[in-house]
Scaffold this motif. Structure first.
Motif, short mmCIF file in Angstrom:
data_model
loop_
_atom_site.label_atom_id
_atom_site.label_comp_id
_atom_site.label_asym_id
_atom_site.label_seq_id
_atom_site.Cartn_x
_atom_site.Cartn_y
_atom_site.Cartn_z
N GLU A 108 0.84 -1.21 0.00
CA GLU A 108 0.00 0.00 0.00
C GLU A 108 0.86 1.26 0.00
O GLU A 108 0.60 2.21 -0.74
N PHE A 109 1.91 1.26 0.84
CA PHE A 109 2.77 2.45 0.93
C PHE A 109 3.54 2.67 -0.37
O PHE A 109 3.60 3.80 -0.87
N ALA A 110 4.14 1.62 -0.90
CA ALA A 110 4.93 1.76 -2.13
C ALA A 110 4.05 2.21 -3.30
O ALA A 110 4.45 3.06 -4.10
N THR A 111 2.84 1.65 -3.37
CA THR A 111 1.92 2.05 -4.44
C THR A 111 1.56 3.53 -4.32
O THR A 111 1.55 4.26 -5.31
N SER A 112 1.27 3.96 -3.09
CA SER A 112 0.91 5.36 -2.87
C SER A 112 2.08 6.29 -3.17
O SER A 112 1.91 7.36 -3.75
N LEU A 113 3.28 5.88 -2.77
CA LEU A 113 4.47 6.69 -3.02
C LEU A 113 4.71 6.85 -4.52
O LEU A 113 4.97 7.96 -5.02
N LEU A 114 4.62 5.73 -5.25
CA LEU A 114 4.82 5.79 -6.70
C LEU A 114 3.72 6.62 -7.37
O LEU A 114 3.99 7.37 -8.32
N ALA A 115 2.50 6.50 -6.87
CA ALA A 115 1.41 7.30 -7.42
C ALA A 115 1.66 8.78 -7.17
O ALA A 115 1.43 9.63 -8.05
N GLY A 117 -5.18 7.34 4.91
CA GLY A 117 -6.49 6.90 5.38
C GLY A 117 -6.49 5.43 5.76
O GLY A 117 -7.09 5.04 6.76
N HIS A 118 -5.81 4.60 4.94
CA HIS A 118 -5.73 3.17 5.24
C HIS A 118 -4.97 2.92 6.53
O HIS A 118 -5.38 2.10 7.36
N ALA A 119 -3.86 3.65 6.75
CA ALA A 119 -3.04 3.46 7.95
C ALA A 119 -3.77 3.89 9.21
O ALA A 119 -3.62 3.27 10.27
N LEU A 120 -4.56 4.96 9.12
CA LEU A 120 -5.27 5.49 10.29
C LEU A 120 -6.67 4.92 10.45
O LEU A 120 -7.33 5.18 11.46
N GLY A 121 -7.12 4.17 9.46
CA GLY A 121 -8.47 3.63 9.52
C GLY A 121 -9.53 4.70 9.37
O GLY A 121 -10.63 4.58 9.91
N LEU A 122 -9.22 5.74 8.60
CA LEU A 122 -10.14 6.86 8.39
C LEU A 122 -10.56 6.92 6.92
O LEU A 122 -9.81 6.48 6.04
N PRO A 123 -11.74 7.46 6.66
CA PRO A 123 -12.21 7.56 5.26
C PRO A 123 -11.52 8.71 4.52
O PRO A 123 -12.11 9.75 4.26
N LEU A 124 -10.27 8.50 4.19
CA LEU A 124 -9.49 9.52 3.50
C LEU A 124 -9.09 9.02 2.12
O LEU A 124 -8.49 7.95 1.99
N ASP A 125 -9.42 9.79 1.12
CA ASP A 125 -9.01 9.51 -0.25
C ASP A 125 -9.25 10.79 -1.03
O ASP A 125 -9.71 11.80 -0.48
N ILE A 126 -8.92 10.78 -2.30
CA ILE A 126 -9.10 11.99 -3.11
C ILE A 126 -9.86 11.66 -4.38
O ILE A 126 -9.81 10.54 -4.89
N ARG A 127 -10.58 12.69 -4.87
CA ARG A 127 -11.19 12.62 -6.19
C ARG A 127 -10.90 13.95 -6.87
O ARG A 127 -11.29 15.01 -6.38
N HIS A 128 -10.22 13.87 -8.00
CA HIS A 128 -9.85 15.07 -8.75
C HIS A 128 -10.55 15.01 -10.10
O HIS A 128 -10.55 13.98 -10.77
N VAL A 129 -11.14 16.12 -10.51
CA VAL A 129 -12.01 16.12 -11.68
C VAL A 129 -11.29 15.64 -12.94
O VAL A 129 -11.86 14.85 -13.72
#
Length: 663
Positions: free
Chosen positions: A366-373, A561-573
């Motif tokens: 999860e971390f590596a994927t997010s970092l690369l993204a 969000g995954h690490a903290l167990g919170l509903p955190l993510d992004i949506r960009h138009v």
């Protein structure tokens, strides 16, 4: 002393006025007034005056003790330090204030500054003191003076007068020394070339002090007033240089200029007390009120931050405003240039979205994927900037600063509604065409790439599961899509602040000249290329940093969000539109489903824009200390202009006649 109440006030004063340290008597009186609060402090102060009026002997004893104490206490430290930032740095003073809050120093009652800090330490002191009028203070002091032995009054007056002259000398020397501060010289190099107003003021104050020690009549202060005006003009000029795009500011610069302003203000009121005998008591009580207020806030880090950081915030928003003008289209040429620029950005965003999908399919953690993204987003946004393309949602954070600048240009911070409405239309039109350019080309390129892949490899670009995930990401009814879009809006706002900060930093460091003499660059780049490179980095430092950090924020939010167990993510138009294009072609969805997905994309874009613009406008207005006069009048003016020419919302029509202006 025992606790004073309205009933036992006369008895306790009579009992302790002669055999108790006078500072403790004053402290008991302050506590008595403080307990009255804002509503009853005035009545309690009148009660104290009434007690002194009824008992002349008590009033005489109180006045004698007061003036005897005043003739002995060291006054200069209070006059030159209370209400004026120390000569320490901002960080050093912050650390001292925090330490004093948890471990207060011992208070020397022979030092007036420390007496003030001992007496006025509650955060509520400012409120109840505001309930006591200047008239009440003057009435109390006149009563005490009338009943005090004249010799004691004269002794105390001479002591205070000499301390005042000494304080004036010290303050004037400090002001003159500021002319040699490297930070001020950086802002205005001409300070070294001419005899600055600060040094001229110090010379004039020296003449006043010498005159006051040798003569009884007031000094002709007409030239001093001219010097003060020149010094204030110089300080205002330095503030504008420090907050304007091109010079750069820092907390240190803001702290220095705020200290200089405070020192000038203190010196000015001391000179008025010295040189205007008829108004001496009135000015003295004004000074007393300022010193009490300073004592209350002496250990407040909030006040220190508020005073010192405001100028830095203004400088950052000025740099945002400087860039914001490039995102507003007013002519047809600018409009079409924005459309082409946004279309180019849409092409790159479609490829970035495809790369992000590929990164997700690699199976990393999860971390590596997010970092690369995040790196994909960051470097992609930087590439868009380098190629002079546009990301639509980057506009609000920049254009909000330009909007606030127009508000600030109007008299008393109140905006002319017609001009602001026109600017709002220009901003809306510019953002609309940029969103259209991004979204249309992102979907078109995504569709073409998906179709070409399917034609070449006889398989869809995205699997059924991936297509379902992308379509679900723009779902409005069953997913927290708009919440994720709001988070992206916050990051968009932050990216504008970051860009302004780094632009300010480039100006502050003089990055253009600094890079031309960088040892490493001198080894690997010829002089001409090095200068071009340095000029480019200086001009685009904030934009490059803001784009990269914005990309990292977008990429890492899901992991957080995954690490903290919170509903955190992004949506960009823009990315949502590209993802919709890939999913629509790969899964062959119907036209109705595509329209529903487009509704989700447009809703995401609307939330992106509203959140980022609102936050950026709020910060920009606060940093300038201004506000929009009337939202209702602004909306009315906006409606009148739109009704007169609705096409203005989507295209910069050149109008003539009565429609050319709104009366």
């Amino acid at each position: 002393m025992h606790r004073i109440t309205p009933k036992n006030l006369p008895a306790l004063l009579d009992q302790h006025i002669d055999d108790t340290d006078f500072v403790l008597v004053l402290n008991a009186l302050v506590c008595f007034l403080r307990r009255g609060g804002r509503k009853n402090a005035s009545a309690r102060f009148d009660r104290f005056i009434e007690v002194l009026q009824r008992d002349k002997a008590l009033c005489r004893r109180f006045g004698n003790r007061f003036h005897a104490w005043l003739a002995e206490v060291h006054t200069v430290p209070a006059l030159v330090k209370l209400g004026i930032f120390s000569r320490d740095s901002f960080l050093r003073e912050t650390a001292v204030r925090i330490y004093e809050r948890f471990s207060p120093s011992y208070k020397d009652f022979g030092n007036l500054r420390e007496v003030f800090l001992y007496l006025f330490h509650s955060g509520n002191d400012e409120k109840w003191l505001g309930g006591i009028s200047l008239r009440q203070w003057l009435k109390c002091y006149r009563l005490i003076c009338r009943n005090t032995e004249p010799a004691l009054v004269q002794t105390a007056s001479r002591h205070i007068g000499e301390a005042r002259l000494r304080a004036m000398e010290l303050l004037s020397v400090w002001i003159a020394a500021e002319a040699l501060e490297p930070e001020l010289i950086r802002l205005e190099p001409r300070i070294l070339e001419t005899d600055s107003a600060f040094i001229a003021l110090q010379r004039e104050v020296s003449k006043l002090v010498e005159h006051s020690r040798e003569h009884d009549h007031p000094y002709d202060a007409a030239h001093l007033e001219v010097m003060f005006d020149q010094c204030q003009t110089q300080v205002d000029h330095l503030r504008r240089r420090g907050t304007g795009a091109g010079s750069g500011s820092s907390v240190k610069v803001a702290h220095l200029l705020e200290r200089l302003q405070q020192t000038l203000g203190r010196l000015k009121i001391l000179i008025r007390i010295q040189n205007r005998p008829a108004q001496r008591r009135r000015f003295s009580i004004t000074l007393l009120g300022g010193m009490v207020d300073a004592a209350v806030k002496q250990h407040s880090t909030r006040e220190l931050r508020k005073s010192s950081i405001k100028m830095l915030a203004r400088s950052i928003t000025e740099n945002k405003s400087h860039h914001g003008g490039h995102y507003i289209t007013r002519t047809r040429k600018e409009y079409w240039n924005m459309l082409y620029s946004a279309a180019g950005g849409g092409v790159v965003i479609a490829l970035m979205a495809l790369h992000k999908i590929h990164i997700g399919a690699l199976g990393y953690s999860e971390f590596a994927t997010s970092l690369l993204a995040g790196l994909n987003y960051g470097f992609g946004f930087m590439l868009i900037h380098v190629l002079h393309m546009t990301v639509a949602t980057k506009q609000p954070a920049m254009t909000a600063a330009s909007f606030a600048e127009q508000v600030d240009l109007n008299e008393r911070g109140r905006a002319v509604d017609n001009k602001l409405a026109k600017l709002l239309i220009d901003v809306s039109r510019s953002q609309s065409v940029a969103v259209f350019g991004n979204v249309s080309l992102a979907i078109l390129v995504a569709g073409i790439v998906s179709a070409a892949y399917a034609h070449t490899f006889h398989a869809p670009l995205l699997s059924a599961a991936d297509s379902a995930y992308q379509l679900e990401s723009v779902e409005l009814l069953t997913r927290p899509t708009l919440w994720y879009a709001a988070i992206a809006g916050v990051w968009l706002f932050c990216s504008g602040i970051i860009a302004g900060f780094f632009d300010n930093r480039a100006d502050y460091l003089d990055l253009r000249n600094r890079l031309t003499v960088n040892p490493l660059l001198r080894k690997i780049l010829p002089t001409k290329i090095r200068r071009v490179f340095a000029a480019y980095i200086h001009a685009h430092y904030g934009s490059l940093a803001g784009n990269f950090i914005f990309g990292m924020l977008l990429g890492m939010t899901g992991w957080l969000g995954h690490a903290l167990g919170l509903p955190l993510d992004i949506r960009h138009v823009a990315f949502s539109s590209a993802n919709l294009g890939y999913a629509a072609v790969s899964s062959h969805i119907g036209f109705t489903a595509f329209l529903y997905g487009m509704a989700g994309v447009l809703a995401i874009g609307l939330v992106n824009l509203i959140v980022s613009f609102h936050l950026a406008l709020y910060v920009a207005l606060r940093s300038r200390g201004t506000e929009i006069g009337s939202i209702g009048k602004l909306l009315k003016s906006l409606w009148v202009q739109i009704r007169a020419n609705p096409l203005l919302l989507v295209y910069p029509v050149q109008t003539t006649g009565k429609n050319s202006s709104v009366k």
